[in-house]
Structures are given as C-alpha cells and as structure tokens.
Design a protein around this motif. Sequence first.
Motif, PDB file in Angstrom:
ATOM      1  N   TYR A   1      -0.338   8.516  -3.324  1.00 14.51           N
ATOM      2  CA  TYR A   1      -2.110   9.263  -3.765  1.00 14.51           C
ATOM      3  C   TYR A   1      -2.557  10.350  -4.043  1.00 14.51           C
TER       4      TYR A   1
ATOM      5  N   PRO B   1      -7.245  12.305  -4.418  1.00 14.23           N
ATOM      6  CA  PRO B   1      -8.760  11.965  -5.254  1.00 14.23           C
ATOM      7  C   PRO B   1      -9.699  10.966  -4.689  1.00 14.23           C
ATOM      8  N   GLY B   2      -9.515  10.366  -3.155  1.00 13.71           N
ATOM      9  CA  GLY B   2     -10.703   9.638  -2.666  1.00 13.71           C
ATOM     10  C   GLY B   2     -10.285   8.414  -2.727  1.00 13.71           C
ATOM     11  N   ILE B   3     -10.951   7.619  -2.360  1.00 20.45           N
ATOM     12  CA  ILE B   3     -11.351   5.727  -2.743  1.00 20.45           C
ATOM     13  C   ILE B   3     -12.104   5.594  -3.197  1.00 20.45           C
TER      14      ILE B   3
ATOM     15  N   PHE C   1      -4.152  -5.755  -3.291  1.00 18.19           N
ATOM     16  CA  PHE C   1      -4.700  -4.847  -3.769  1.00 18.19           C
ATOM     17  C   PHE C   1      -4.637  -3.389  -3.878  1.00 18.19           C
TER      18      PHE C   1
ATOM     19  N   GLY D   1       2.370  -1.505  -5.229  1.00 21.02           N
ATOM     20  CA  GLY D   1       2.892  -1.649  -4.141  1.00 21.02           C
ATOM     21  C   GLY D   1       2.674  -3.470  -3.206  1.00 21.02           C
TER      22      GLY D   1
ATOM     23  N   GLY E   1       0.206  -3.666  -1.500  1.00 17.91           N
ATOM     24  CA  GLY E   1      -0.925  -3.481  -1.512  1.00 17.91           C
ATOM     25  C   GLY E   1      -1.191  -4.321   0.148  1.00 17.91           C
ATOM     26  N   ALA E   2      -0.170  -4.137   1.020  1.00 18.52           N
ATOM     27  CA  ALA E   2      -0.349  -4.757   2.855  1.00 18.52           C
ATOM     28  C   ALA E   2      -1.214  -3.253   3.270  1.00 18.52           C
ATOM     29  N   GLY E   3      -0.622  -2.343   2.737  1.00 19.58           N
ATOM     30  CA  GLY E   3      -1.100  -1.022   3.633  1.00 19.58           C
ATOM     31  C   GLY E   3      -2.549  -1.357   4.778  1.00 19.58           C
ATOM     32  N   LEU E   4      -3.172  -0.853   3.543  1.00 16.61           N
ATOM     33  CA  LEU E   4      -4.322  -0.921   5.131  1.00 16.61           C
ATOM     34  C   LEU E   4      -4.743  -1.614   4.815  1.00 16.61           C
TER      35      LEU E   4
ATOM     36  N   THR F   1      -9.856  12.470   1.680  1.00 19.93           N
ATOM     37  CA  THR F   1      -9.897  10.582   2.580  1.00 19.93           C
ATOM     38  C   THR F   1      -9.298  10.848   3.575  1.00 19.93           C
TER      39      THR F   1
HETATM   40  N1  ATP Z   1      -5.276   8.293   1.209  1.00 22.36           N
HETATM   41  C1  ATP Z   1      -5.595   7.651  -0.398  1.00 22.36           C
HETATM   42  N2  ATP Z   1      -6.300   8.807  -1.609  1.00 22.36           N
HETATM   43  C2  ATP Z   1      -6.609   8.300  -2.661  1.00 22.36           C
HETATM   44  N3  ATP Z   1      -6.479   6.537  -2.518  1.00 22.36           N
HETATM   45  C3  ATP Z   1      -5.959   5.610  -1.187  1.00 22.36           C
HETATM   46  C4  ATP Z   1      -5.452   6.709  -0.214  1.00 22.36           C
HETATM   47  N4  ATP Z   1      -4.643   5.521   0.102  1.00 22.36           N
HETATM   48  C5  ATP Z   1      -5.058   4.511  -0.985  1.00 22.36           C
HETATM   49  N5  ATP Z   1      -5.619   4.360  -1.267  1.00 22.36           N
HETATM   50  C6  ATP Z   1      -6.051   3.392  -2.925  1.00 22.36           C
HETATM   51  O1  ATP Z   1      -6.045   1.866  -1.979  1.00 22.36           O
HETATM   52  C7  ATP Z   1      -5.106   1.130  -2.860  1.00 22.36           C
HETATM   53  C8  ATP Z   1      -4.265   0.375  -2.024  1.00 22.36           C
HETATM   54  O2  ATP Z   1      -3.313   1.012  -0.260  1.00 22.36           O
HETATM   55  P1  ATP Z   1      -2.366   0.170   0.747  1.00 22.36           P
HETATM   56  O3  ATP Z   1      -1.710   0.713   1.161  1.00 22.36           O
HETATM   57  O4  ATP Z   1      -3.164  -1.351   0.900  1.00 22.36           O
HETATM   58  O5  ATP Z   1      -1.538  -0.581  -0.946  1.00 22.36           O
HETATM   59  P2  ATP Z   1      -0.603  -0.046  -1.821  1.00 22.36           P
HETATM   60  O6  ATP Z   1      -0.506   2.082  -1.192  1.00 22.36           O
HETATM   61  O7  ATP Z   1      -0.814   0.219  -3.261  1.00 22.36           O
HETATM   62  O8  ATP Z   1       0.377  -0.558  -1.418  1.00 22.36           O
HETATM   63  P3  ATP Z   1       1.415  -0.808  -0.044  1.00 22.36           P
HETATM   64  O9  ATP Z   1       1.136   0.350   1.209  1.00 22.36           O
HETATM   65  O10 ATP Z   1       1.847  -2.331   0.650  1.00 22.36           O
HETATM   66  O11 ATP Z   1       2.992  -0.590  -0.189  1.00 22.36           O
HETATM   67  C9  ATP Z   1      -3.732   1.736  -3.026  1.00 22.36           C
HETATM   68  O12 ATP Z   1      -2.853   1.267  -4.249  1.00 22.36           O
HETATM   69  C10 ATP Z   1      -4.164   3.488  -3.736  1.00 22.36           C
HETATM   70  O13 ATP Z   1      -5.054   3.058  -5.044  1.00 22.36           O
END
Ligand code: ATP
Lengths: 118, 290, 133
Positions: free
Chosen positions: C53, C81-83, C94, C99, C101-104, C124
């Motif tokens: 991102y 770009p920030g969130i 989300f 993806g 959306g499990a990451g964060l 970010t």
């Molecule tokens: N460093 C970042 N800069 C900008 N946007 C971000 C950043 N990290 C996360 N995001 C936004 O937050 C959303 C959620 O992130 P998250 O890691 O939870 O899920 P994902 O990356 O879409 O999927 P997954 O991690 O499960 O493969 C992303 O889809 C993206 O839009």
Amino acid sequence: MRIPILKLHNYLLISIQIDLDDQTAIQFQEDLLNKIHQSGATGVVIDLTSVDIIDSFIAKVLGDVVTMSDLMGAKVVLTGIQPAVAVTLIDLGIHLNEVTTALDLEQGLIKLRQELEE
Amino acid sequence: MAKNLKEILVDNSNGLVHMWLEEVAEKQKEVTNSAISQDLFENTNREFVNIIFGSVEKESLTSDLDSFTERVINLGWPLSYLTDGLQLFKRVAIEFLIEHEELDVPVPKVLRHVDELVNPIINQLVNEYSGSWENTVSLQRVALQELSAPLIPVMDNITVMPLIGTIDTERAKFIMENLLDGVIKHHAEVVLIDITGVPVVDTMVAHHIIQAAEAVRLIGSTCILVGIRPEIAQTIVNLGIDLSKFPTKSSLRKGFTTALEMTNQMIVQTNSEEQTIEELIDSLDRSKQS
Amino acid sequence: MDFRTCVNIQKEWDIVGARQFGRDFSKKLGFGIVDQARIATAISELARNIYLYAGSGKICFDEVENVGSRGICIVAIDTGPGIKDISQVMEDGFSTSGGLGAGLPGVKRLMDEFDITSKTGEGTEIRVVKWVR
Ligand SMILES: Nc1ncnc2c1ncn2[C@@H]1O[C@H](COP(=O)(O)OP(=O)(O)OP(=O)(O)O)[C@@H](O)[C@H]1O
Ligand SMILES: [Mg+2]
C-alpha cells in the motif's frame, strides 16, 4: 524458486520445505493446478511440517488452492501444521474452516482415501 | 549517653530476659499451637531473646539472626511470632529503662533510642520472611502450571485433557500450547477436553476453549468437548456461544465412545454375558437420547 | 532505548528478510517458540502492508524494558498514502486489495500493545510491543 510436486498413483504429494515468500506461493498455486489438470489426480496432500510461519497472505493462497483444486475435482488435505503456526493463525482470525487437516503425511493419505471412498 | 542506655540494658540482661520470657509465655497462651511442644517453644524463646540481645549489644545485625530466622521459617512458624516477640522486647526494655532509678533521660529519648536499637532487627526479619514467601509463591506458580494442563494418553490416538479450576487468559494460553504440543507428542487423532472441573464457563472461557479446539483442528486432530453439566449448557446457550462446530458430550464416557468410533477402534469385553447387558443398556441409553 | 535496527522494505523479498530478522531478535530476547511465531507473523503483515500500500518504508526493532520485564518493540514506518479511516481498517475482514483483511486486526491480537497513527497523504506509523511472558 519452485516447490516440487510428486505424483503417487492418483495422488499428488507436496512437502513445503522453505520459508514461503509471496512469489513462490503464487507460483506454487499455478504449478499445482496445472499438475492436477495434467495428471487427473483426485487427491492432494500438502505437508507443512517444515513451515514455521503462515501469515494472512500465505493462508489466503493455501485456502484458495484448496478451493480451486476442489473445483477441479481434487480433494486437498493439509498436514503437519505446527502448533506455533496454528496458534498464530487463530490469533489472526484465520480458521481455514473448509480445509481438511491431518497430523502427518501418513494420516493425510488415510483421510484422503476415506473421503474419496465415501 | 546513648551508650549508657544500651549499657544499662546489657547489664541488666538477666532481668530483662526473665521479664520477656514471662510476657512471651503469657502471649503464647493466646496463640497456642498444640503441635509445638513446650520444650521447643521455650528453647526457641531463649535463643531468640539471646539473639536479640546479641544484635542490640553489637548494634549490628548478626548472622545468628539470619540462621535463626531461617530455622523459624522452616518450622513454619508465623511471622507474628517474631514480630510480636520483638515488640514485647521493646515494651519490656522501655518499661525497664523508664523505671530505672539512676536514669534521668527524658521518656521520648528512651522511646526513640529503643526504636533505633530494635527496628533494624524487625526490618531484617520481615525482609527475610517476604523473600522466602516470594520464593514459595513463584515455586507454587510453577507447580500450579504443571498441574494446570495435564495430558493423559489413554490409548493409541486418543488423549484426554481434564481441566480443573478457573481459567484466565494466561492459563488459557498455557493450556492451548500444552494441548497442541501434547497432540503432536502422543500423535493423538482425537483429544477429549474434559471441563467437568471448570466451575464457571463464561464467554471468555468458552472463547478460549473454542480457540483451542480450532487450533487442534488446524494441526490435524479433532477435539471433543466433554463434561458439559446442565448449568453450563444453559449458560452457553444463554450467552449465545456457538459450540456447534465441535462435537460435545455430557460425559467423558460418552465422549470416549465417540472417540473410539472416530479412530475405528472398539473395546471388546471378554465376558460375553456382561457384554450383552452393557449393549442392552447402551442401546437403551442411545434410544433415549435420539 | 538501547539501540535500533531497521530493515528497509522495498522488494517483496524484504518481507521475508524482515520477519527472519524479527524472529532471530525475539529469540535472543528470550521469547518462546510460539511467541516467536506470533512476532514473525506480525512483522510479515506489517511489512507486506508497506510493500502493497505504501510502496516502500521500513521496519525498526527495539528492545524495551519495563518494571521487571523485557520486550520487543517493532515500528513500521512509511510515507505512503496513509489510512483515511483507521477504525475501518481495524475491522476483521476489511481489505482494499482482496486480501483476507486479517492483517491489522490480527497484528493487534498477536501483540500486547498496538498503536497506529496515520495521516492521508503523509504516511503511516504502526508501533507494536510484545512482552516476554
Ligand atoms: N501502511 C499502509 N498504508 C496505507 N494503507 C494501509 C496500510 N496498511 C494497511 N492499509 C489499508 O488497510 C487495509 C487493511 O489492512 P489489512 O492488513 O488488515 O488487510 P489486507 O492487507 O487488505 O489483507 P491481508 O493482510 O489479510 O492479506 C488494507 O486493505 C489497506 O487499504
Ligand atoms: Mg495486510
């Protein structure tokens, strides 16, 4: 880097021995689907005993591989997921609900045979 | 002059010891512990007061005090025995000094001086004691952790984990890790988690159990939750907890039967007559359930 | 803060490099095998988000100390770009990239402390800490 796929009768056997990066994972997805297509295999065992990290991306690739193989008529069993990896997946909120699992390769083959006979 | 006070105490140690012993004996009546023999008590008192005097005389803490404290701790005597003893000593000393004729020291000074003599001893005792407590507590924590999540490999491929007591987040993590390692170690195709001994199953506990069961599934084994008492079934449903993904059974026995079926095993009784009766009862049991 | 080591994230392989570094570092700090996996996975998530991102950024590692306990502090920094809506990306499921959306939300569960600051157009910064049990 490519992950070798072995064929045994109607089954395909894969043992993942490396730290999976994204590219290798996607390459593997493609290779496996092609191999299922060529060989007409009905069962696949993917052994993850040596894998010490599965993050959300790899989990998605694995889950997708299972669903895609299923669409192509091959049943997939994941084996040997390490306790630490399982705990991490649960924390991530990833349950791989549709995926069949087994303790090791041998159990995996037994499960496949049972499920395919049914 | 401070020296004088101390000297007076030391010079009159015989009388003071006598007074102290009497007071302690009086006190002892209140906290009589029948397990302690009279001899032991008297000897310990005598030694104690000598050590107090030793410390007061040298105005420093002696190693005698350390070893004495250690012995009292090992005897399992309460800390109050020692602190009460020292407080009594203070009182006896103060009373004695105030009533002492040759002395014309103002009372507050006497009080302060005796405090200065005795307080370091009290502090040292308390430190020793709390040190040994902390030690005990941490040992107990380890012991408790070992007890906390035992795994019993009942037979080939079937393992039982009985859970007893309250489950908090820390313990839940430990249980989960122990469970998963045990499944691998014993090559368990089925694990029975027995919650008969868990007093309260709230959402938090249920959540942890569900997570453990899901992790078990990921590593390739199956969890059966057994020992669900009626009130627990009620709370689970009332709280809206979904356990439908896992097999659950009311008793370990029923769960075990399921586990046998799942692993294609069965227990054959050698006495055929009893076996038919068992079967009869079991079939009745089953028809009642369905 | 004793010292700080940073791993740059520019190529996809840097994700693997960062998590391997994090695993070794956490092992040295005395984390058990399961927590090592948790930490390595969290790093993987953060590094991949930067790569996907923000394009590029870095992951920094610190040893932290608190009364009687030791821990690892990991900071993921990018100037992407920030969130826009932080509460939204912290929801399970989300994703703007298809993806899981499990990451964060997952990283938050894997670690003991989680702080995120982000400004649209500027970048970010995500700071996470885990304590040795
Ligand atoms: N460093 C970042 N800069 C900008 N946007 C971000 C950043 N990290 C996360 N995001 C936004 O937050 C959303 C959620 O992130 P998250 O890691 O939870 O899920 P994902 O990356 O879409 O999927 P997954 O991690 O499960 O493969 C992303 O889809 C993206 O839009
Ligand atoms: Mg992500």
